[in-house]
Scaffold this motif. Sequence first.
Motif, PDB file in Angstrom:
ATOM      1  N   GLY A 279      -7.894  16.235  -0.117  1.00  0.00           N
ATOM      2  CA  GLY A 279      -8.435  15.983  -1.452  1.00  0.00           C
ATOM      3  C   GLY A 279      -7.497  16.369  -2.580  1.00  0.00           C
ATOM      4  N   VAL A 280      -6.192  16.154  -2.366  1.00  0.00           N
ATOM      5  CA  VAL A 280      -5.184  16.574  -3.339  1.00  0.00           C
ATOM      6  C   VAL A 280      -4.390  15.362  -3.831  1.00  0.00           C
ATOM      7  CG1 VAL A 280      -3.014  17.858  -3.594  1.00  0.00           C
ATOM      8  CG2 VAL A 280      -4.963  18.911  -2.443  1.00  0.00           C
ATOM      9  N   LYS A 281      -4.070  15.350  -5.127  1.00  0.00           N
ATOM     10  CA  LYS A 281      -3.211  14.315  -5.701  1.00  0.00           C
ATOM     11  C   LYS A 281      -1.843  14.935  -6.029  1.00  0.00           C
ATOM     12  CE  LYS A 281      -6.966  11.578  -7.725  1.00  0.00           C
ATOM     13  NZ  LYS A 281      -7.509  10.952  -8.954  1.00  0.00           N
ATOM     14  N   PRO A 282      -0.802  14.575  -5.261  1.00  0.00           N
ATOM     15  CA  PRO A 282       0.526  15.143  -5.521  1.00  0.00           C
ATOM     16  C   PRO A 282       1.180  14.491  -6.735  1.00  0.00           C
ATOM     17  CG  PRO A 282       0.334  14.159  -3.320  1.00  0.00           C
ATOM     18  CD  PRO A 282      -0.812  13.668  -4.126  1.00  0.00           C
ATOM     19  N   ASP A 283       2.268  15.089  -7.187  1.00  0.00           N
ATOM     20  CA  ASP A 283       3.066  14.495  -8.271  1.00  0.00           C
ATOM     21  C   ASP A 283       4.087  13.517  -7.709  1.00  0.00           C
ATOM     22  OD1 ASP A 283       1.946  16.026 -10.517  1.00  0.00           O
ATOM     23  OD2 ASP A 283       2.828  17.748  -9.492  1.00  0.00           O
ATOM     24  N   LEU A 284       4.627  13.844  -6.538  1.00  0.00           N
ATOM     25  CA  LEU A 284       5.572  12.970  -5.841  1.00  0.00           C
ATOM     26  C   LEU A 284       5.220  13.007  -4.350  1.00  0.00           C
ATOM     27  CD1 LEU A 284       8.767  14.378  -7.572  1.00  0.00           C
ATOM     28  CD2 LEU A 284       7.969  12.024  -7.861  1.00  0.00           C
ATOM     29  N   THR A 285       5.305  11.873  -3.693  1.00  0.00           N
ATOM     30  CA  THR A 285       4.999  11.807  -2.265  1.00  0.00           C
ATOM     31  C   THR A 285       6.141  11.121  -1.526  1.00  0.00           C
ATOM     32  OG1 THR A 285       2.601  11.783  -2.583  1.00  0.00           O
ATOM     33  CG2 THR A 285       3.428  10.869  -0.536  1.00  0.00           C
ATOM     34  N   CYS A 286       6.654  11.783  -0.486  1.00  0.00           N
ATOM     35  CA  CYS A 286       7.741  11.244   0.334  1.00  0.00           C
ATOM     36  C   CYS A 286       7.155  10.523   1.540  1.00  0.00           C
ATOM     37  CB  CYS A 286       8.655  12.363   0.828  1.00  0.00           C
ATOM     38  SG  CYS A 286       9.185  13.517  -0.435  1.00  0.00           S
ATOM     39  N   MET A 287       7.659   9.313   1.814  1.00  0.00           N
ATOM     40  CA  MET A 287       7.174   8.524   2.942  1.00  0.00           C
ATOM     41  C   MET A 287       8.346   7.888   3.678  1.00  0.00           C
ATOM     42  SD  MET A 287       4.110   6.517   1.030  1.00  0.00           S
ATOM     43  CE  MET A 287       2.853   7.394   0.107  1.00  0.00           C
ATOM     44  N   ALA A 288       8.133   7.570   4.937  1.00  0.00           N
ATOM     45  CA  ALA A 288       9.099   6.824   5.753  1.00  0.00           C
ATOM     46  C   ALA A 288       8.421   6.534   7.086  1.00  0.00           C
ATOM     47  CB  ALA A 288      10.397   7.604   5.927  1.00  0.00           C
ATOM     48  N   LYS A 289       9.149   6.655   8.188  1.00  0.00           N
ATOM     49  CA  LYS A 289       8.645   6.544   9.554  1.00  0.00           C
ATOM     50  C   LYS A 289       7.662   5.394   9.748  1.00  0.00           C
ATOM     51  CE  LYS A 289       9.620  11.300  11.004  1.00  0.00           C
ATOM     52  NZ  LYS A 289      10.759  11.005  11.876  1.00  0.00           N
ATOM     53  N   ALA A 290       6.355   5.674   9.683  1.00  0.00           N
ATOM     54  CA  ALA A 290       5.351   4.663  10.032  1.00  0.00           C
ATOM     55  C   ALA A 290       5.275   3.529   9.014  1.00  0.00           C
ATOM     56  CB  ALA A 290       3.973   5.312  10.166  1.00  0.00           C
ATOM     57  N   ILE A 291       5.965   3.644   7.895  1.00  0.00           N
ATOM     58  CA  ILE A 291       5.894   2.584   6.880  1.00  0.00           C
ATOM     59  C   ILE A 291       6.419   1.261   7.438  1.00  0.00           C
ATOM     60  CG2 ILE A 291       8.155   2.966   5.776  1.00  0.00           C
ATOM     61  CD1 ILE A 291       6.712   2.607   3.066  1.00  0.00           C
ATOM     62  N   THR A 292       7.326   1.333   8.432  1.00  0.00           N
ATOM     63  CA  THR A 292       7.782   0.121   9.126  1.00  0.00           C
ATOM     64  C   THR A 292       7.547   0.213  10.632  1.00  0.00           C
ATOM     65  OG1 THR A 292      10.024   0.963   9.375  1.00  0.00           O
ATOM     66  CG2 THR A 292       9.565  -0.373   7.407  1.00  0.00           C
ATOM     67  N   ASN A 293       6.733   1.167  11.060  1.00  0.00           N
ATOM     68  CA  ASN A 293       6.447   1.374  12.482  1.00  0.00           C
ATOM     69  C   ASN A 293       7.706   1.747  13.272  1.00  0.00           C
ATOM     70  OD1 ASN A 293       4.240   1.363  14.392  1.00  0.00           O
ATOM     71  ND2 ASN A 293       5.190  -0.404  15.369  1.00  0.00           N
ATOM     72  N   GLY A 294       8.740   2.204  12.548  1.00  0.00           N
ATOM     73  CA  GLY A 294       9.984   2.562  13.206  1.00  0.00           C
ATOM     74  C   GLY A 294      10.870   1.373  13.523  1.00  0.00           C
ATOM     75  N   TYR A 295      10.455   0.169  13.177  1.00  0.00           N
ATOM     76  CA  TYR A 295      11.224  -1.021  13.544  1.00  0.00           C
ATOM     77  C   TYR A 295      12.413  -1.255  12.613  1.00  0.00           C
ATOM     78  CZ  TYR A 295       7.261  -2.532  16.526  1.00  0.00           C
ATOM     79  OH  TYR A 295       6.278  -2.619  17.474  1.00  0.00           O
ATOM     80  N   PHE A 296      12.427  -0.606  11.441  1.00  0.00           N
ATOM     81  CA  PHE A 296      13.528  -0.768  10.490  1.00  0.00           C
ATOM     82  C   PHE A 296      13.642   0.516   9.678  1.00  0.00           C
ATOM     83  CE2 PHE A 296      15.988  -2.241   6.929  1.00  0.00           C
ATOM     84  CZ  PHE A 296      16.782  -3.256   7.446  1.00  0.00           C
TER      85      PHE A 296
END
Length: 451
Positions: A279-296
């Motif tokens: 239940g938290v809203k961050p100021d910045l959020t880092c993403m990777a990995k599953a965003i392309t299922n690891g295919y790219f």
Amino acid sequence: MVAHDSNFLKENNARHLWHPMAHPAEMRAHPPKVLVGAEGVTLTDVEGHRTLDAVGGLWNVNLGYSCDPVKKAIADQLNALPYYSAFRGTTTGSAVELSYQLAEWFKQDGLVRSFFTSGGSDSVETSLRLARQYHKIRGERDRTKFLSLKKGYHGTHFGGASVNGNTNFRRNYEPLLPGCFQIASPYLYRNPFNETDPARLAELCAAALEDEIVFQGADTIAAFIMEPVLGAGGVIPPHESFMPKVREICDRHGILLIADEVITAFGRTGAWTGSRLWGVKPDLTCMAKAITNGYFPFGAVMISEKVVDAFENDATAFGAIGHGYTYSAHPVGAAAALACLSETKKLDVPANAALRGAELLAGCLALKEKHEVVGDVRGKGLMVALELVADRSTKKPIDKKVIGLVFEKAYEAGVMIRVSGNNIILSPPLVITTSDVNKIVAALHEALAAA
């Protein structure tokens, strides 16, 4: 399956390649498994041996290895526009569409802009830079320091390594970035307070954060970065009150909160993100990995309205982003991400992660009852760890050779697991079935018996 000369692969395994997170001499002495194929959630090695992937690649193959819509999106984009730069003056259709879709996806979290990267470490580095720049825009140029959690993991760039809370990712590369400080993590099994109540431990760790802020001077701190559920440090889920307490403390002291969701975004915890789970809203959020299922290789930083307003309303040179990567907003990666988001929504993988995760956690807790070598079991969604000890009363970590034996025996029994320190880490694809869970638990039972 692509045909390979198996003799050539075995003869040259680990002879010309240094592997991440491994000693080169150890790899030469004990060459790694050579994988040549995958289907669904099953891997095939050069010997033809098949194993259920209980690691999910590296926390990232959420949809398994047979997600044809993502593969097709990659192939179609390669045929249409295989690459173009997103540096000033040009962009691509897939990048524009992905930025729109992510803004729609995360608007309930207050995240309204994207900055695209090549992966998780890049996303962390970007968030640290943007955090410092945000304060410079606002005229608070002394805010350069970063706080983080011990046992936290934030990638391998110098900035990410500097805010890491694991000695083995830091010591060989020191001195690191100055001005980075770690506080105790809400690690119930091992913590400096000897606290066994998770809610009370959350209070103590939050108090330690507040104390460090006072000691350093709030006006010198740019951001606090944390994983909503600590991953590589041993799968450490905090009490539900911890991240909200951190959010309140950061707000009160004018410190940005960076959520490192490289592992936890897109369903792994049983919620769409770890931050949303708490239940938290961050100021910045880092993403990777599953965003392309690891295919790219692809990543993103999502940016809150508060931070966006500071940048987009700036009339000085401090608002210009002097940062980026050759492959930022790569059109093929963006196309893969678009297809992956669509499949993730269609399959509602967070719901399956919550259900199968509860089954896996229960199965691993049953293993603890059967095997003295299991000191602790913990998890959230399809993030589960078994911490192995030589003695439960002292919590002395198990010998490295023994946990190596557990890995080998599990592999022989048909399940690929990950060993990190004295932890067995399980992070299977989010599309696994109850039958898959049972297979993982059975293989672990066989492997632990050997220990």
